[in-house]
Design a protein around this motif. Structure first.
Motif, PDB file in Angstrom:
ATOM      1  N   GLU A  36       1.118  -3.271 -11.207  1.00  0.00           N
ATOM      2  CA  GLU A  36      -0.335  -3.594 -11.452  1.00  0.00           C
ATOM      3  C   GLU A  36      -0.677  -4.961 -10.571  1.00  0.00           C
ATOM      4  O   GLU A  36      -1.710  -5.268 -10.403  1.00  0.00           O
ATOM      5  N   SER A  37       0.503  -5.592 -10.392  1.00  0.00           N
ATOM      6  CA  SER A  37       0.259  -6.920  -9.374  1.00  0.00           C
ATOM      7  C   SER A  37      -0.291  -6.830  -8.263  1.00  0.00           C
ATOM      8  O   SER A  37      -1.003  -7.528  -7.627  1.00  0.00           O
ATOM      9  N   PHE A  38       0.053  -5.441  -7.841  1.00  0.00           N
ATOM     10  CA  PHE A  38      -0.730  -5.263  -6.215  1.00  0.00           C
ATOM     11  C   PHE A  38      -2.296  -5.155  -6.365  1.00  0.00           C
ATOM     12  O   PHE A  38      -3.068  -5.206  -5.409  1.00  0.00           O
ATOM     13  N   LEU A  39      -3.015  -5.184  -7.596  1.00  0.00           N
ATOM     14  CA  LEU A  39      -4.480  -5.118  -7.731  1.00  0.00           C
ATOM     15  C   LEU A  39      -5.036  -6.702  -7.515  1.00  0.00           C
ATOM     16  O   LEU A  39      -6.041  -6.837  -7.054  1.00  0.00           O
ATOM     17  N   THR A  40      -4.009  -7.596  -7.720  1.00  0.00           N
ATOM     18  CA  THR A  40      -4.467  -8.983  -7.763  1.00  0.00           C
ATOM     19  C   THR A  40      -4.304  -9.589  -6.587  1.00  0.00           C
ATOM     20  O   THR A  40      -4.682 -10.818  -6.237  1.00  0.00           O
ATOM     21  N   LYS A  41      -3.644  -8.907  -5.466  1.00  0.00           N
ATOM     22  CA  LYS A  41      -3.377  -9.412  -4.194  1.00  0.00           C
ATOM     23  C   LYS A  41      -4.405  -9.515  -3.336  1.00  0.00           C
ATOM     24  O   LYS A  41      -5.670  -8.775  -3.552  1.00  0.00           O
ATOM     25  N   HIS A  42      -4.884 -10.566  -2.515  1.00  0.00           N
ATOM     26  CA  HIS A  42      -5.994 -11.176  -2.059  1.00  0.00           C
ATOM     27  C   HIS A  42      -6.476  -9.858  -0.996  1.00  0.00           C
ATOM     28  O   HIS A  42      -5.750  -9.509  -0.453  1.00  0.00           O
ATOM     29  N   SER A  43      -7.717  -9.380  -1.361  1.00  0.00           N
ATOM     30  CA  SER A  43      -8.081  -8.357  -0.578  1.00  0.00           C
ATOM     31  C   SER A  43      -8.753  -8.467   1.009  1.00  0.00           C
ATOM     32  O   SER A  43      -9.007  -7.647   2.038  1.00  0.00           O
ATOM     33  N   GLY A  44      -8.576  -9.899   1.322  1.00  0.00           N
ATOM     34  CA  GLY A  44      -9.319 -10.343   2.737  1.00  0.00           C
ATOM     35  C   GLY A  44      -7.959 -10.550   3.512  1.00  0.00           C
ATOM     36  O   GLY A  44      -7.082  -9.517   3.495  1.00  0.00           O
ATOM     37  N   GLY A  45      -8.152 -11.412   4.178  1.00  0.00           N
ATOM     38  CA  GLY A  45      -7.051 -11.690   5.147  1.00  0.00           C
ATOM     39  C   GLY A  45      -7.033 -11.249   6.457  1.00  0.00           C
ATOM     40  O   GLY A  45      -8.072 -10.763   6.900  1.00  0.00           O
ATOM     41  N   GLN A  46      -6.069 -11.043   7.172  1.00  0.00           N
ATOM     42  CA  GLN A  46      -6.071 -10.885   8.737  1.00  0.00           C
ATOM     43  C   GLN A  46      -6.626  -9.346   9.160  1.00  0.00           C
ATOM     44  O   GLN A  46      -6.111  -8.499   8.220  1.00  0.00           O
ATOM     45  N   SER A  47      -7.315  -9.160  10.191  1.00  0.00           N
ATOM     46  CA  SER A  47      -8.000  -7.849  10.367  1.00  0.00           C
ATOM     47  C   SER A  47      -6.968  -7.231  10.895  1.00  0.00           C
ATOM     48  O   SER A  47      -6.014  -7.764  11.680  1.00  0.00           O
ATOM     49  N   TYR A  48      -6.632  -5.806  10.961  1.00  0.00           N
ATOM     50  CA  TYR A  48      -5.473  -5.146  11.936  1.00  0.00           C
ATOM     51  C   TYR A  48      -5.932  -3.654  11.658  1.00  0.00           C
ATOM     52  O   TYR A  48      -6.735  -2.995  11.139  1.00  0.00           O
ATOM     53  N   ALA A  49      -5.153  -2.892  12.688  1.00  0.00           N
ATOM     54  CA  ALA A  49      -4.893  -1.557  12.676  1.00  0.00           C
ATOM     55  C   ALA A  49      -3.687  -1.071  12.577  1.00  0.00           C
ATOM     56  O   ALA A  49      -2.755  -1.543  13.227  1.00  0.00           O
ATOM     57  N   SER A  50      -3.452   0.309  12.273  1.00  0.00           N
ATOM     58  CA  SER A  50      -2.057   0.853  12.034  1.00  0.00           C
ATOM     59  C   SER A  50      -2.268   2.427  12.636  1.00  0.00           C
ATOM     60  O   SER A  50      -3.160   3.357  12.186  1.00  0.00           O
ATOM     61  N   ILE A  51      -1.286   2.770  13.126  1.00  0.00           N
ATOM     62  CA  ILE A  51      -1.184   4.131  13.349  1.00  0.00           C
ATOM     63  C   ILE A  51      -0.354   4.883  12.357  1.00  0.00           C
ATOM     64  O   ILE A  51       0.796   4.422  11.985  1.00  0.00           O
ATOM     65  N   ILE A  52      -0.942   5.774  11.767  1.00  0.00           N
ATOM     66  CA  ILE A  52      -0.226   6.596  10.486  1.00  0.00           C
ATOM     67  C   ILE A  52       0.324   7.845  10.868  1.00  0.00           C
ATOM     68  O   ILE A  52       0.021   8.655  11.808  1.00  0.00           O
ATOM     69  N   ALA A  53       1.754   8.099  10.293  1.00  0.00           N
ATOM     70  CA  ALA A  53       2.512   9.287  10.346  1.00  0.00           C
ATOM     71  C   ALA A  53       1.588  10.439   9.997  1.00  0.00           C
ATOM     72  O   ALA A  53       0.875  10.206   8.868  1.00  0.00           O
ATOM     73  N   PRO A  54       1.909  11.637  10.459  1.00  0.00           N
ATOM     74  CA  PRO A  54       1.446  12.795   9.929  1.00  0.00           C
ATOM     75  C   PRO A  54       1.613  13.139   8.451  1.00  0.00           C
ATOM     76  O   PRO A  54       1.031  13.853   7.626  1.00  0.00           O
ATOM     77  N   LEU A  55       3.101  12.837   8.260  1.00  0.00           N
ATOM     78  CA  LEU A  55       3.432  12.952   6.635  1.00  0.00           C
ATOM     79  C   LEU A  55       3.577  11.727   6.006  1.00  0.00           C
ATOM     80  O   LEU A  55       4.898  11.458   5.144  1.00  0.00           O
ATOM     81  N   ASP A  56       2.729  10.647   6.276  1.00  0.00           N
ATOM     82  CA  ASP A  56       3.111   9.361   5.608  1.00  0.00           C
ATOM     83  C   ASP A  56       2.656   9.475   4.009  1.00  0.00           C
ATOM     84  O   ASP A  56       1.723  10.288   3.678  1.00  0.00           O
ATOM     85  N   ASN A  57       3.439   8.613   3.398  1.00  0.00           N
ATOM     86  CA  ASN A  57       3.255   8.670   2.108  1.00  0.00           C
ATOM     87  C   ASN A  57       1.970   8.428   1.713  1.00  0.00           C
ATOM     88  O   ASN A  57       1.368   8.984   0.472  1.00  0.00           O
TER      89      ASN A  57
END
Length: 404
Positions: free
Chosen positions: A270-291
């Motif tokens: 539940e604590s991940f809901l309270t993490k700040h939603s803003g911050g540094q902009s970023y991009a990620s390459i995601i695996a085909p069978l990524d969780n």
């Protein structure tokens, strides 16, 4: 009973935070790999290697300065991690070995019905104890037997059977070639003697339901790829488990605006809901069978992004390409591309690129993608990104790649 309601944007932000994809909460080094797998339970293994194996692609997007040798050492030198069956073939913490006792017991029972393997079982184990780790090529059992994937040599069938039954582990891998060794020569006796913590079937189902929800962070009770690989558990068992876990206060029921299905998350997350939603902009390459994208229907509902891995489709049935990877920008999927690695020339080739509809190529997006691909080519050990001039012009990629 805990219940919460989230907007789609907040649900996306939660998942991305939980999965460690934001720069502000990424992991680092070998301990980071352990910490991430501890959080999600397992990452999926796949033998295809175009720009790295699936498990490596999962980790490169989350582990700062990830190098493939880190994972190899954790698996085959330190044995903190283990190759095993979970979400299909996966990698999980060695400490989880006792929890998979039921799976190994089931495989031992099934092995009794495979007469060809049963007949040579003790001989194979004796050979390995005497000679050390072997692959199927090192054994001379050449009879062809029926096997789940396709008819195969008895040598391979025997090694895989004994592996799934727990007599052997994967000692090492040379690319996709597996070397097997006896389990008790590689794992601590104390661990092997440890009893399954899930004494009853209900406890086992509850453990697995919690594990699968934790693999993604937020999951619904709909049949899909996220629930694959759980042997012996029916959808009715899962439904009863969800109710038990909610009543026990271990799960939170989540509603997401605009989606009719109920979702579930672990109370401890539940604590991940309270993490700040803003911050540094970023991009990620995601695996085909990524969780993150195990449940493709969930991703379509929540991110409005439809992704099908088309490697096993005939060429004329593919909408995109053979090996295509999604690109995440902040909380949205903005593109997908088809990469090829040229090891000799140390080049990443972009064969094709598809922007998602409605996205503007802003200066911020350009900066984030440049940063993302700089990190990606460091991981690959290449020095340059190339593409055909026609593709560069058509897809507006001149700021990212050079002409071939």
């Amino acid at each position: 009973m805990d219940k919460i309601s989230l907007s789609k944007a907040k649900a996306r932000d939660f998942l991305i935070s939980y999965q460690g994809l934001k720069p502000s909460n990424q992991f680092s080094g070998k301990q980071g790999i352990i910490d991430f797998i501890h959080r999600v339970g397992c990452i999926q293994f796949d033998p295809l290697n175009v720009v790295g194996f699936n498990q490596e692609l999962v980790l490169q997007s989350r582990i700062y300065n990830f190098c493939t040798h880190m994972l190899q050492e954790l698996l085959y030198k330190e044995r903190v991690l283990l190759d095993g069956w979970d979400k299909n073939m996966s990698i999980y913490l060695t400490e989880d070995w006792p929890c998979f006792s039921r799976f190994r017991a089931l495989k031992r029972e099934q092995l009794k019905n495979v007469k060809e393997v049963q007949a040579i079982r003790h001989d194979v184990i004796s050979i390995i104890k005497e000679k050390g780790p072997v692959s199927s090529k090192d054994l001379s059992y050449n009879q062809i037997v029926d096997w789940p994937w396709a008819p195969t040599r008895l040598s391979r069938a025997a090694l895989e059977s004994l592996y799934f039954a727990g007599d052997l582990i994967i000692y090492n891998k040379d690319r996709t070639r597996k070397m097997y060794d006896v389990t008790d020569r590689n794992l601590p006796e104390q661990l092997l003697l440890k009893e399954d913590p899930n004494k009853t079937f209900e406890q086992y189902v509850d453990w697995y339901v919690m594990r699968r929800i934790g693999a993604i962070g937020l999951l619904w009770d709909r049949s899909g790829d996220a629930w694959l690989g759980i042997r012996g558990i029916k959808s009715s068992d899962r439904k009863m488990s969800l109710q038990r876990l909610i009543e026990a206060g271990k799960l939170i029921e989540v509603t997401i605006h605009g989606i009719s299905n109920k979702f579930y998350m672990r109370k401890t997350d539940e604590s991940f809901l309270t993490k700040h939603s803003g911050g540094q902009s970023y991009a990620s390459i995601i695996a085909p069978l990524d969780n993150l994208i195990w449940d493709r229907k969930l991703i379509k509902e929540l991110f409005e992004f439809e992704y099908i891995w088309e490697v096993y489709k005939p060429v004329n049935e593919r909408s995109y390409g053979y090996y295509v990877l999604p690109i995440l920008h902040n909380d949205r999927f903005i593109a997908r591309f088809e990469p090829v690695k040229d090891k000799k020339k140390k080049v990443l080739m972009i064969k094709n690129w598809w922007w998602e509809p409605g996205f503007t190529v802003s200066e911020q997006l350009k900066f984030d993608l440049k940063t993302c691909f700089e990190r990606f080519i460091r991981y690959l050990g290449v020095e340059q990104i190339l593409a055909d001039s026609n593709l560069i012009e058509e897809k507006n990629l001149g700021w990212l790649v050079d002409e071939k």
